[in-house]
Design a protein around this motif. Structure first.
Motif, PDB file in Angstrom:
ATOM      1  N   ARG A 139       4.165  31.285   1.167  1.00  0.00           N
ATOM      2  CA  ARG A 139       4.074  31.852  -0.177  1.00  0.00           C
ATOM      3  C   ARG A 139       2.699  32.448  -0.453  1.00  0.00           C
ATOM      4  O   ARG A 139       2.539  33.334  -1.255  1.00  0.00           O
ATOM      5  CB  ARG A 139       4.353  30.763  -1.220  1.00  0.00           C
ATOM      6  N   ARG A 140       1.703  31.912   0.231  1.00  0.00           N
ATOM      7  CA  ARG A 140       0.338  32.325  -0.071  1.00  0.00           C
ATOM      8  C   ARG A 140      -0.125  33.512   0.784  1.00  0.00           C
ATOM      9  O   ARG A 140      -1.269  33.892   0.734  1.00  0.00           O
ATOM     10  CB  ARG A 140      -0.599  31.135   0.125  1.00  0.00           C
ATOM     11  N   ARG A 189      23.031  22.524  11.319  1.00  0.00           N
ATOM     12  CA  ARG A 189      23.361  21.722  10.119  1.00  0.00           C
ATOM     13  C   ARG A 189      22.186  21.705   9.156  1.00  0.00           C
ATOM     14  O   ARG A 189      22.349  21.752   7.936  1.00  0.00           O
ATOM     15  CB  ARG A 189      23.755  20.295  10.518  1.00  0.00           C
ATOM     16  N   GLN A 190      20.969  21.633   9.703  1.00  0.00           N
ATOM     17  CA  GLN A 190      19.786  21.675   8.841  1.00  0.00           C
ATOM     18  C   GLN A 190      19.699  23.021   8.124  1.00  0.00           C
ATOM     19  O   GLN A 190      19.408  23.084   6.921  1.00  0.00           O
ATOM     20  CB  GLN A 190      18.524  21.450   9.680  1.00  0.00           C
ATOM     21  N   ASP A 207      21.117  27.462  -3.021  1.00  0.00           N
ATOM     22  CA  ASP A 207      22.292  28.011  -3.699  1.00  0.00           C
ATOM     23  C   ASP A 207      22.795  29.290  -3.035  1.00  0.00           C
ATOM     24  O   ASP A 207      23.195  30.237  -3.712  1.00  0.00           O
ATOM     25  CB  ASP A 207      21.968  28.266  -5.180  1.00  0.00           C
ATOM     26  N   LEU A 227      14.105  15.746  15.788  1.00  0.00           N
ATOM     27  CA  LEU A 227      13.314  14.628  16.310  1.00  0.00           C
ATOM     28  C   LEU A 227      14.208  13.551  16.894  1.00  0.00           C
ATOM     29  O   LEU A 227      13.789  12.446  17.142  1.00  0.00           O
ATOM     30  CB  LEU A 227      12.463  14.017  15.181  1.00  0.00           C
ATOM     31  N   ARG A 228      15.480  13.907  17.083  1.00  0.00           N
ATOM     32  CA  ARG A 228      16.434  12.891  17.556  1.00  0.00           C
ATOM     33  C   ARG A 228      17.053  13.292  18.875  1.00  0.00           C
ATOM     34  O   ARG A 228      18.192  12.963  19.147  1.00  0.00           O
ATOM     35  CB  ARG A 228      17.525  12.697  16.505  1.00  0.00           C
ATOM     36  N   GLN A 279      22.049  23.167   5.320  1.00  0.00           N
ATOM     37  CA  GLN A 279      21.600  22.362   4.179  1.00  0.00           C
ATOM     38  C   GLN A 279      20.501  23.083   3.397  1.00  0.00           C
ATOM     39  O   GLN A 279      20.496  23.091   2.161  1.00  0.00           O
ATOM     40  CB  GLN A 279      21.091  20.996   4.662  1.00  0.00           C
ATOM     41  N   LEU A 280      19.564  23.702   4.102  1.00  0.00           N
ATOM     42  CA  LEU A 280      18.509  24.452   3.421  1.00  0.00           C
ATOM     43  C   LEU A 280      19.107  25.600   2.616  1.00  0.00           C
ATOM     44  O   LEU A 280      18.685  25.876   1.493  1.00  0.00           O
ATOM     45  CB  LEU A 280      17.499  24.997   4.437  1.00  0.00           C
ATOM     46  N   ARG A 322      24.253  35.311  -2.608  1.00  0.00           N
ATOM     47  CA  ARG A 322      22.912  34.931  -2.160  1.00  0.00           C
ATOM     48  C   ARG A 322      22.964  34.567  -0.669  1.00  0.00           C
ATOM     49  O   ARG A 322      23.816  33.778  -0.244  1.00  0.00           O
ATOM     50  CB  ARG A 322      22.389  33.737  -2.964  1.00  0.00           C
ATOM     51  N   ARG A 362      10.680  25.856  11.943  1.00  0.00           N
ATOM     52  CA  ARG A 362      10.602  24.822  10.898  1.00  0.00           C
ATOM     53  C   ARG A 362      11.735  23.815  11.020  1.00  0.00           C
ATOM     54  O   ARG A 362      11.701  22.735  10.430  1.00  0.00           O
ATOM     55  CB  ARG A 362      10.652  25.452   9.514  1.00  0.00           C
ATOM     56  N   LEU A 363      12.760  24.179  11.760  1.00  0.00           N
ATOM     57  CA  LEU A 363      13.884  23.267  11.965  1.00  0.00           C
ATOM     58  C   LEU A 363      13.598  22.473  13.226  1.00  0.00           C
ATOM     59  O   LEU A 363      13.592  23.015  14.323  1.00  0.00           O
ATOM     60  CB  LEU A 363      15.184  24.052  12.112  1.00  0.00           C
ATOM     61  N   THR A 364      13.316  21.207  13.050  1.00  0.00           N
ATOM     62  CA  THR A 364      12.852  20.402  14.172  1.00  0.00           C
ATOM     63  C   THR A 364      13.764  19.212  14.376  1.00  0.00           C
ATOM     64  O   THR A 364      13.977  18.434  13.458  1.00  0.00           O
ATOM     65  CB  THR A 364      11.422  19.891  13.897  1.00  0.00           C
ATOM     66  N   THR A 393      22.152  25.716   1.411  1.00  0.00           N
ATOM     67  CA  THR A 393      22.856  25.123   0.278  1.00  0.00           C
ATOM     68  C   THR A 393      21.873  24.750  -0.829  1.00  0.00           C
ATOM     69  O   THR A 393      22.130  24.964  -2.012  1.00  0.00           O
ATOM     70  CB  THR A 393      23.635  23.872   0.744  1.00  0.00           C
ATOM     71  N   ASP A 394      20.734  24.183  -0.441  1.00  0.00           N
ATOM     72  CA  ASP A 394      19.691  23.839  -1.416  1.00  0.00           C
ATOM     73  C   ASP A 394      19.253  25.054  -2.221  1.00  0.00           C
ATOM     74  O   ASP A 394      18.866  24.938  -3.379  1.00  0.00           O
ATOM     75  CB  ASP A 394      18.457  23.294  -0.694  1.00  0.00           C
TER      76      ASP A 394
END
Lengths: 192, 320
Positions: A21-22, A72-73, A82, A58-59, A76-77, A3, A54-56, A79-80
């Protein structure tokens, strides 16, 4: 089935994965997804994706460089969802410092992270499409020049760009270093 | 001051039956029309009813009830038979002595610049200090009273404003027919009346005066980020955090910058479905929270996963 998670600047890069999605009017995986299919035709699927915007971070100023944080974000997305691999393109927009920032961020990644095929797209995805047609000026495309040329050719919509990739003869000679390394990385990232 | 630790709300607009946990400083986030503001109204209605104040907005709800659980272990229940009137009736389990603790009252604030600018009557000596309405009317009179009553408070408020707005030298209050409006004098001597003050400065003043007003038990603030430069938002949250030592503060916000300044247990996601109505999920209890926050700050997490409708990606566990 492996995947893969897809990330790019917009619809031309990543097809249906850039849309909500819409508003699922696109059906392909964009230039990046189609390109990856050329180097690794089977054994994997695009499972999910998101646009860079979409990857923002703020730091800013409070820690790691924003691009390293975004990678890193992105991981993580993925990984979420799979996913075992990430395919991405990051527009340089004729700004060499963006390519350097991406190279630094990729170098700083944890070695045990997901397989990631990512490259600075110079100057934008239209430039890669033209390269695959054998059109590449000696000094490369400017962003405006690449977009203008793609429009002149009637290729300024996603399905047409995907068709250019599908029709590519597979010859890597003459391609830019960024595109060449992306193809190598994609083949590796999508291997079993 | 007992803190409201948990609120169970039944039959308040979209909230059919839901429980939300709160902290001293707490923010509700979520899509539009999910029930955030109704939650604030339900809790503030309790305080209005207890203080025998007329409800600012008559709500079209039937047989509502509210149960508050406090960090002292005590709880209080209110219910209303039929249409919501001006008063909730305490439930049988509620200790009347305990209820007296709430005489300090509670309030909702939803500042708007026109109200903050408005001229309002002077406040009498000894009268408790609070805004005249939820929109911040009375700011000039409040600053006037703060300055008149305590030199220390006057200096502290002025120093705070100067630290954030360095071009401001001091307050300049304008009087017309016994009514006050707020203004400032700039460091170059220019006097700026209320009608010419920036909205950001007005909003900031609204929050900055809170710690000098009559201590109340609970304040609900809608969208404190309105009108503020992103760099000022952290300062506003610092002001509200300081206030939360004496007054419980509940916010609604659509700003990832606001929740970036909060702790995970201080943020609750509010969502709504046709089947279940409003539901509450504390951010640190959303799926994969620990893993996700290795890569995302709270505000980033919300931006990356939320869709503004169901917030499905934030509420559903990761595939693996």
């Amino acid at each position: 089935m492996l995947r893969a998670y897809l990330c790019g600047e917009g619809k031309h890069d990543m097809g249906r994965w850039a849309l909500s999605r819409r508003d699922d009017t696109a059906v392909g995986d964009g230039v990046l997804g189609t390109l990856a299919r050329r180097v690794k035709p089977t054994g994997w699927e695009v499972a999910n994706g998101c646009q860079w915007k979409r990857l923002t971070s703020l730091r800013v100023g409070k820690g790691e460089p924003p691009l390293a944080a975004k990678l890193r974000q992105l991981e993580q997305l993925a990984t979420d969802s799979d996913c075992q691999a990430v395919l991405f393109g990051f527009d340089v927009d004729n700004r060499p410092e963006r390519a350097k920032a991406l190279a630094d961020a990729l170098t700083a990644r944890a070695p045990d992270g997901l397989r990631m095929a990512g490259a600075a797209v110079d100057p934008c995805i239209e430039g890669w499409v033209l390269e695959l047609r054998g059109e590449r000026p000696a000094r490369g495309w400017t962003k405006a020049g690449a977009q203008r040329r793609v429009a002149e050719l009637g290729l300024d919509f996603t399905a047409a760009m995907e068709a250019v990739v599908a029709d590519w003869n597979g010859q890597r000679e003459g391609l830019s270093a960024g595109l060449t390394s992306w193809l190598v990385d994609a083949e590796w990232a999508l291997s079993e | 001051m007992p803190i409201i630790e948990q609120v169970t709300i039944r039959n308040f607009g979209p909230i059919t039956n839901a429980t939300v946990g709160l902290s001293r400083l707490h923010a509700l986030i979520g899509p539009n029309d999910s029930g955030k503001s109704m939650t604030l109204r339900a809790i503030s209605h309790f305080f209005d009813s207890w203080m025998h104040r007329p409800t600012p907005q008559r709500l079209n709800v039937t047989q509502p009830s509210l149960r508050l659980q406090f960090d002292t272990g005590q709880s209080a229940e209110w219910s209303c038979d039929g249409q919501l009137a001006d008063r909730f009736e305490p439930g049988p389990s509620t200790d009347p002595k305990f209820i007296e603790a709430f005489d300090a009252g509670g309030s909702v604030l939803r500042f708007d610049p026109d109200s903050l600018r408005a001229e309002t009557p002077l406040i009498e000596d000894q009268a408790p200090l609070w805004f005249s309405d939820i929109h911040g009317r009375g700011l000039g009179a409040l600053i006037d009273a703060i300055q008149a009553r305590s030199q220390r408070d006057r200096d502290a408020l002025t120093a705070h404003v100067r630290s954030v707005f360095p071009l401001v030298d001091e307050f300049r209050l304008f009087t017309k027919e016994q009514r006050r409006s707020v203004g400032v004098r700039l460091t170059d001597g220019t006097e700026v009346p209320a009608e010419h003050m920036s909205e950001g400065l007005l909003y900031f003043l609204g929050f900055a005066v809170l710690r000098f007003l009559r201590p109340i038990h609970f304040v609900a603030i809608e969208e404190p980020e309105n009108g503020l430069h992103p760099a000022r938002i952290a300062e506003i949250v610092r002001v509200l955090r300081a206030l939360s030592q004496t007054t419980q503060v509940l916010l609604t916000t659509h700003s990832p910058l606001v929740i970036n300044e909060l702790q995970p247990h201080e943020v609750t996601l509010v969502t709504r479905t046709a089947e279940h109505g409003t539901t509450f999920t504390r951010m640190d209890r959303t799926p994969s929270f620990a893993n996700r926050t290795t890569a995302f700050s709270l505000g980033e997490l919300w931006l990356a996963y939320a869709d503004g409708v169901s917030e499905e990606a934030l509420l559903n566990p990761a595939r693996r």
